[in-house]
Design a protein around this motif. Structure first.
Motif, PDB file in Angstrom:
ATOM      1  N   VAL A  79      39.110  36.482  41.798  1.00  0.00           N
ATOM      2  CA  VAL A  79      39.534  37.734  41.031  1.00  0.00           C
ATOM      3  C   VAL A  79      39.495  37.908  39.512  1.00  0.00           C
ATOM      4  CG1 VAL A  79      41.521  38.075  42.792  1.00  0.00           C
ATOM      5  CG2 VAL A  79      41.799  36.580  40.891  1.00  0.00           C
ATOM      6  N   PRO A  80      39.539  38.706  38.797  1.00  0.00           N
ATOM      7  CA  PRO A  80      39.476  38.821  37.231  1.00  0.00           C
ATOM      8  C   PRO A  80      40.114  37.948  36.767  1.00  0.00           C
ATOM      9  CG  PRO A  80      39.279  40.923  38.026  1.00  0.00           C
ATOM     10  CD  PRO A  80      39.684  40.173  39.276  1.00  0.00           C
ATOM     11  N   ASP A  81      41.414  37.771  37.089  1.00  0.00           N
ATOM     12  CA  ASP A  81      42.600  36.936  36.563  1.00  0.00           C
ATOM     13  C   ASP A  81      43.351  36.334  37.338  1.00  0.00           C
ATOM     14  OD1 ASP A  81      44.454  35.996  34.928  1.00  0.00           O
ATOM     15  OD2 ASP A  81      45.565  37.936  34.390  1.00  0.00           O
ATOM     16  N   SER A  82      42.999  34.879  37.553  1.00  0.00           N
ATOM     17  CA  SER A  82      43.492  34.042  38.658  1.00  0.00           C
ATOM     18  C   SER A  82      45.369  33.751  38.498  1.00  0.00           C
ATOM     19  CB  SER A  82      43.037  32.839  38.682  1.00  0.00           C
ATOM     20  OG  SER A  82      43.106  32.065  37.606  1.00  0.00           O
ATOM     21  N   GLU A  83      45.760  33.823  37.212  1.00  0.00           N
ATOM     22  CA  GLU A  83      46.935  33.740  36.857  1.00  0.00           C
ATOM     23  C   GLU A  83      47.513  34.867  37.572  1.00  0.00           C
ATOM     24  OE1 GLU A  83      48.809  31.434  35.366  1.00  0.00           O
ATOM     25  OE2 GLU A  83      47.533  30.028  34.449  1.00  0.00           O
ATOM     26  N   THR A  84      47.405  36.090  36.995  1.00  0.00           N
ATOM     27  CA  THR A  84      48.324  37.060  37.832  1.00  0.00           C
ATOM     28  C   THR A  84      48.215  37.100  39.243  1.00  0.00           C
ATOM     29  OG1 THR A  84      47.425  38.547  35.635  1.00  0.00           O
ATOM     30  CG2 THR A  84      48.558  39.838  37.417  1.00  0.00           C
ATOM     31  N   ALA A  85      46.947  36.931  40.038  1.00  0.00           N
ATOM     32  CA  ALA A  85      46.798  37.016  41.057  1.00  0.00           C
ATOM     33  C   ALA A  85      47.609  35.971  41.819  1.00  0.00           C
ATOM     34  CB  ALA A  85      45.510  36.948  41.668  1.00  0.00           C
ATOM     35  N   ALA A  86      47.637  34.694  41.209  1.00  0.00           N
ATOM     36  CA  ALA A  86      48.583  33.691  41.734  1.00  0.00           C
ATOM     37  C   ALA A  86      50.203  34.022  41.820  1.00  0.00           C
ATOM     38  CB  ALA A  86      48.308  32.362  40.905  1.00  0.00           C
ATOM     39  N   ASN A  87      50.617  34.694  40.594  1.00  0.00           N
ATOM     40  CA  ASN A  87      51.912  35.076  40.716  1.00  0.00           C
ATOM     41  C   ASN A  87      52.153  36.101  41.837  1.00  0.00           C
ATOM     42  OD1 ASN A  87      52.629  33.526  38.711  1.00  0.00           O
ATOM     43  ND2 ASN A  87      52.210  35.003  36.900  1.00  0.00           N
ATOM     44  N   VAL A  88      51.226  36.975  42.116  1.00  0.00           N
ATOM     45  CA  VAL A  88      51.408  37.935  43.052  1.00  0.00           C
ATOM     46  C   VAL A  88      51.635  37.279  44.499  1.00  0.00           C
ATOM     47  CG1 VAL A  88      50.428  39.853  44.484  1.00  0.00           C
ATOM     48  CG2 VAL A  88      50.434  39.978  41.938  1.00  0.00           C
ATOM     49  N   LEU A  89      50.689  36.309  44.792  1.00  0.00           N
ATOM     50  CA  LEU A  89      50.631  35.534  46.153  1.00  0.00           C
ATOM     51  C   LEU A  89      51.737  34.840  46.365  1.00  0.00           C
ATOM     52  CD1 LEU A  89      46.727  34.670  46.520  1.00  0.00           C
ATOM     53  CD2 LEU A  89      48.106  36.435  47.624  1.00  0.00           C
ATOM     54  N   ARG A  90      52.361  34.245  45.050  1.00  0.00           N
ATOM     55  CA  ARG A  90      53.535  33.278  45.277  1.00  0.00           C
ATOM     56  C   ARG A  90      54.741  34.229  45.745  1.00  0.00           C
ATOM     57  NH1 ARG A  90      51.736  30.643  39.988  1.00  0.00           N
ATOM     58  NH2 ARG A  90      50.687  28.964  40.626  1.00  0.00           N
ATOM     59  N   ALA A  91      54.583  35.186  45.519  1.00  0.00           N
ATOM     60  CA  ALA A  91      55.822  36.050  45.884  1.00  0.00           C
ATOM     61  C   ALA A  91      55.664  36.752  47.140  1.00  0.00           C
ATOM     62  CB  ALA A  91      55.861  37.093  44.937  1.00  0.00           C
ATOM     63  N   MET A  92      54.531  36.422  47.767  1.00  0.00           N
ATOM     64  CA  MET A  92      54.259  37.058  49.145  1.00  0.00           C
ATOM     65  C   MET A  92      54.694  36.326  50.417  1.00  0.00           C
ATOM     66  SD  MET A  92      50.499  38.056  50.612  1.00  0.00           S
ATOM     67  CE  MET A  92      50.279  38.867  52.301  1.00  0.00           C
ATOM     68  N   PRO A  93      55.360  36.811  51.068  1.00  0.00           N
ATOM     69  CA  PRO A  93      56.065  36.061  52.163  1.00  0.00           C
ATOM     70  C   PRO A  93      54.963  35.539  53.165  1.00  0.00           C
ATOM     71  CG  PRO A  93      57.011  38.108  52.111  1.00  0.00           C
ATOM     72  CD  PRO A  93      55.831  38.055  51.252  1.00  0.00           C
ATOM     73  N   GLY A  94      55.094  34.154  53.652  1.00  0.00           N
ATOM     74  CA  GLY A  94      54.251  33.487  54.524  1.00  0.00           C
ATOM     75  C   GLY A  94      53.018  32.700  53.645  1.00  0.00           C
ATOM     76  N   ILE A  95      52.924  33.049  52.644  1.00  0.00           N
ATOM     77  CA  ILE A  95      51.783  32.270  51.733  1.00  0.00           C
ATOM     78  C   ILE A  95      52.562  31.012  51.025  1.00  0.00           C
ATOM     79  CG2 ILE A  95      50.610  32.354  49.438  1.00  0.00           C
ATOM     80  CD1 ILE A  95      49.189  34.142  51.966  1.00  0.00           C
ATOM     81  N   SER A  96      51.802  30.191  51.082  1.00  0.00           N
ATOM     82  CA  SER A  96      52.367  28.748  50.530  1.00  0.00           C
ATOM     83  C   SER A  96      51.246  28.142  49.896  1.00  0.00           C
ATOM     84  CB  SER A  96      53.103  27.760  51.546  1.00  0.00           C
ATOM     85  OG  SER A  96      51.950  27.342  52.562  1.00  0.00           O
ATOM     86  N   GLY A  97      51.475  26.973  49.013  1.00  0.00           N
ATOM     87  CA  GLY A  97      50.517  26.136  48.328  1.00  0.00           C
ATOM     88  C   GLY A  97      49.645  27.046  47.517  1.00  0.00           C
ATOM     89  N   VAL A  98      50.059  27.766  46.636  1.00  0.00           N
ATOM     90  CA  VAL A  98      48.955  28.639  45.940  1.00  0.00           C
ATOM     91  C   VAL A  98      48.468  27.706  44.721  1.00  0.00           C
ATOM     92  CG1 VAL A  98      48.626  30.663  44.236  1.00  0.00           C
ATOM     93  CG2 VAL A  98      50.186  30.754  46.602  1.00  0.00           C
ATOM     94  N   GLU A  99      47.142  27.559  44.876  1.00  0.00           N
ATOM     95  CA  GLU A  99      46.682  26.631  43.627  1.00  0.00           C
ATOM     96  C   GLU A  99      45.562  27.462  42.862  1.00  0.00           C
ATOM     97  OE1 GLU A  99      44.411  22.385  44.000  1.00  0.00           O
ATOM     98  OE2 GLU A  99      44.949  23.427  45.681  1.00  0.00           O
ATOM     99  N   ILE A 100      45.748  27.349  41.618  1.00  0.00           N
ATOM    100  CA  ILE A 100      44.555  27.752  40.659  1.00  0.00           C
ATOM    101  C   ILE A 100      43.476  26.851  40.478  1.00  0.00           C
ATOM    102  CG2 ILE A 100      43.956  28.798  38.296  1.00  0.00           C
ATOM    103  CD1 ILE A 100      47.219  29.655  38.441  1.00  0.00           C
ATOM    104  N   VAL A 101      42.164  27.278  40.739  1.00  0.00           N
ATOM    105  CA  VAL A 101      41.154  26.372  40.868  1.00  0.00           C
ATOM    106  C   VAL A 101      39.872  26.860  39.697  1.00  0.00           C
ATOM    107  CG1 VAL A 101      41.329  25.454  42.979  1.00  0.00           C
ATOM    108  CG2 VAL A 101      39.862  27.382  42.766  1.00  0.00           C
ATOM    109  N   GLY A 102      40.490  27.688  38.931  1.00  0.00           N
ATOM    110  CA  GLY A 102      39.739  28.204  37.757  1.00  0.00           C
ATOM    111  C   GLY A 102      40.127  29.545  37.359  1.00  0.00           C
ATOM    112  N   SER A 103      39.549  30.181  36.348  1.00  0.00           N
ATOM    113  CA  SER A 103      40.063  31.256  35.610  1.00  0.00           C
ATOM    114  C   SER A 103      39.925  32.605  36.473  1.00  0.00           C
ATOM    115  CB  SER A 103      39.163  31.460  34.427  1.00  0.00           C
ATOM    116  OG  SER A 103      37.875  31.681  34.393  1.00  0.00           O
ATOM    117  N   ASP A 104      38.985  32.525  37.429  1.00  0.00           N
ATOM    118  CA  ASP A 104      38.866  33.524  38.211  1.00  0.00           C
ATOM    119  C   ASP A 104      38.915  33.244  39.585  1.00  0.00           C
ATOM    120  OD1 ASP A 104      36.420  32.188  38.364  1.00  0.00           O
ATOM    121  OD2 ASP A 104      35.344  33.838  38.486  1.00  0.00           O
TER     122      ASP A 104
END
Lengths: 269, 306
Positions: free
Chosen positions: B231-256
């Motif tokens: 994605v263009p911005d991994s920080e924002t996307a990570a926050n969205v996924l952390r809030a999504m039910p059923g998703i776990s272990g969100v890990e940023i592996v680079g800026s995108d």
């Protein structure tokens, strides 16, 4: 159960007939018997007092040969039972659809049959050569009949039967050692040392009736005494009762002990 | 129909050491079942207990509904087993060894012996003494010995050991044939994860004498699906996924780039969620955990025996 035992005996025969150790053992044993015969033959010719007959020579050779037979029995049972554990083939055998007691009974009955064949071969050998050399005549002393040939034949038959029964009991006891120890070398060592200690212990009159090897050697000793015209240590009736009861008690004890051990024996390696 | 193998709360203690601590194992029907665990986990102990070579401290075992403790002979009629290094009578030939074991199984005709020797590829060497056999040939003969008496349950302890690549391919085919065409249940222990993943329909993983995971191959390997997103911005996307039910272990592996365990969510659900939050999804992929990864996650990477 007997069908399972027969299956084990057939399987054991398939194994034994290809065993070079068994063939080598038989040849060695027969050579030892021949050596005993030559020794006693020389003894009879040079230093025997009284009237030598084929009965005396047969009894003496059988008496010496039975010790070799006991050692051969230890080897056969150790290699038949303990070798299965040390070589790991027991893992192939104990997963087959047969009870462990059937397996052990089949093994031991095969050993009994093999030893019986060896014992009969020994008997035939000594009877033929002793008969040719000295003949099987009545035991006479200055025209007095001490023992008739008929009574000596019966005594010889009884001696062989009682000795065979006691050997069967010894097979059971050695099998228990083999099950516990689980390797042939250890089994042979323990059996030979135990036999030596028991031989020493049999010098005490109090212990003698409790010791199994007594029932192997006592009938032969009695027969040799009879064949020389010496006074008998005890009557044949008393000896037969003692040997029968003693051997059967040991067979029963060996059977119970073996069945207890074989059910609990685990195959760890 | 009772399960082909039912092991309940099996315990085995050696002195103060608990080799098995209440192990449960069920093989419901035909198939190839993988039995995994590090060295010393209790695999061979379990196999020996089922085979009746060891006595359990507690628990029960039934083969095709027959209790091993009360009717060992009946249970053994349903069982064929090959231990890790099968032992034979070295002075006998391969054929004579099988004939001897066939007699013990109550089989009197030689046709089953010849058939099995041909099946495991030992017909031409069947009259050679076993003493001259290679390890692979002993494994083949061990398999033939295990199949004597046409058992419903076949247990193989490390059957691939000592086999050459061609032998491994053949073993794979035999296992498939046993399970799919002949309707047998095959319980197989091995350390060759790749082979196990390729062959087995179901797995049981044990560690320190207890089951740590069990299930169908697809269930186990897909229980932990990882979704990787660019994605263009991994920080924002990570926050969205952390809030999504059923998703776990969100890990940023680079800026995108980021990755997460998707659990019950499908790739489409993740994609829709990000798009609904006005995040452009440049790339989205999913991957499932391999058997080897599952194994190491559950039992650790330590080379010490358990």
């Amino acid at each position: 159960m007997w069908r399972e035992v027969c299956r084990v005996m057939i399987a054991e025969w398939l194994r034994v007939r290809k065993s070079r150790a068994m063939a080598a053992g038989l040849v060695t044993y027969l050579a030892v018997v021949a050596m005993f015969y030559l020794t006693y033959h020389l003894l009879v010719r040079r230093s025997f007092t009284g009237i030598p007959t084929g009965f005396y020579l047969s009894g003496s050779v059988l008496s010496a040969a039975v010790t070799s037979l006991e050692f051969a029995m230890t080897l056969i049972v150790a290699f038949s039972v303990a070798r299965e554990f040390s070589a790991g083939t027991i893992q192939q055998v104990w997963v087959r659809p047969l009870s462990r007691m059937s397996w052990l009974s089949g093994k031991l009955l095969t050993s009994v049959v093999v030893l019986k064949v060896w014992w009969v071969l020994t008997l035939l050998f000594v009877l033929v050569v002793a008969g040719v050399q000295l003949g099987f005549s009545d035991l006479m002393e200055k025209e007095y009949l001490i023992h008739s040939a008929g009574s000596l034949w019966w005594a010889l038959l009884l001696t062989v039967a009682l000795t065979t029964l006691a050997l069967a009991a010894e097979i059971g006891i050695v099998a228990v050692c083999a099950l516990i120890i689980g390797n042939p070398g250890g089994t042979i060592a323990v059996a030979v040392i135990a036999r030596f200690i028991l031989q020493l212990a049999s010098n005490w009159d109090l212990l003698r009736p409790l010791i199994l090897p007594t029932y192997v050697t006592a009938p032969l000793g009695q027969f040799i005494a009879m064949s020389k015209g010496l006074p008998l240590p005890e009557s044949w009736g008393h000896l037969t009762r003692t040997c029968l009861i003693g051997s059967l008690v040991w067979i029963l004890a060996g059977w119970l002990w073996a069945s207890w051990i074989v059910k609990r024996r685990e195959v760890l390696n | 129909m009772p399960p082909i193998l039912e092991v309940k709360r099996l315990q085995k203690r050696y002195g103060k050491f608990d080799a098995l601590r209440g192990l449960d194992l069920i093989l419901s029907g035909p198939g190839v079942y993988g039995f995994l665990g590090p060295n010393g986990a209790g695999k061979t102990t379990t196999i020996k207990l089922i085979a009746g070579l060891l006595n359990p401290t507690a628990g029960s075992m039934k083969i095709a509904g027959i209790d091993v403790a009360t009717d060992p002979v009946g249970a053994h009629r349903q069982l064929g087993i090959m231990m890790e290094t099968p032992a034979f009578y070295n002075q006998l030939t391969g054929r004579e060894n099988l004939q001897l074991f066939a007699r013990l199984c109550g089989l009197n005709d030689g046709s089953s012996v010849d058939r099995l020797l041909a099946r495991v590829g030992l017909k031409s060497k069947s009259d050679d003494r076993v003493a001259s056999y290679s390890r692979g040939m002993r494994q083949r003969l061990g398999l033939a010995a295990a199949l004597l008496g046409d058992p419903r349950l076949v247990i193989l302890d490390e059957p691939m050991n000592g086999l050459d690549p061609a032998g491994i391919v053949e073993m794979r085919e035999w296992l498939a044939q046993m399970a799919r065409q002949e309707g047998r249940a095959v319980l197989m222990s091995s350390h060759q994860m790749g082979e196990m993943e390729r062959i087995c329909d179901s797995f049981t993983i044990i560690n320190r004498g207890a089951v740590v995971a069990s299930g169908a191959a697809a269930e186990l390997t897909q229980s932990r699906t990882t979704v990787s997103v660019r994605v263009p911005d991994s920080e924002t996307a990570a926050n969205v996924l952390r809030a999504m039910p059923g998703i776990s272990g969100v890990e940023i592996v680079g800026s995108d780039r980021l990755r997460a365990e998707s659990g019950e969510c499908s790739t489409a659900d993740v994609n829709r969620c990000l798009v609904n939050h006005n995040i452009d999804v440049l790339e989205i992929t999913t991957s499932t955990e391999s058997l080897e990864e599952i194994f190491f996650r559950l039992v650790g990477r330590s080379s010490d025996v358990a």
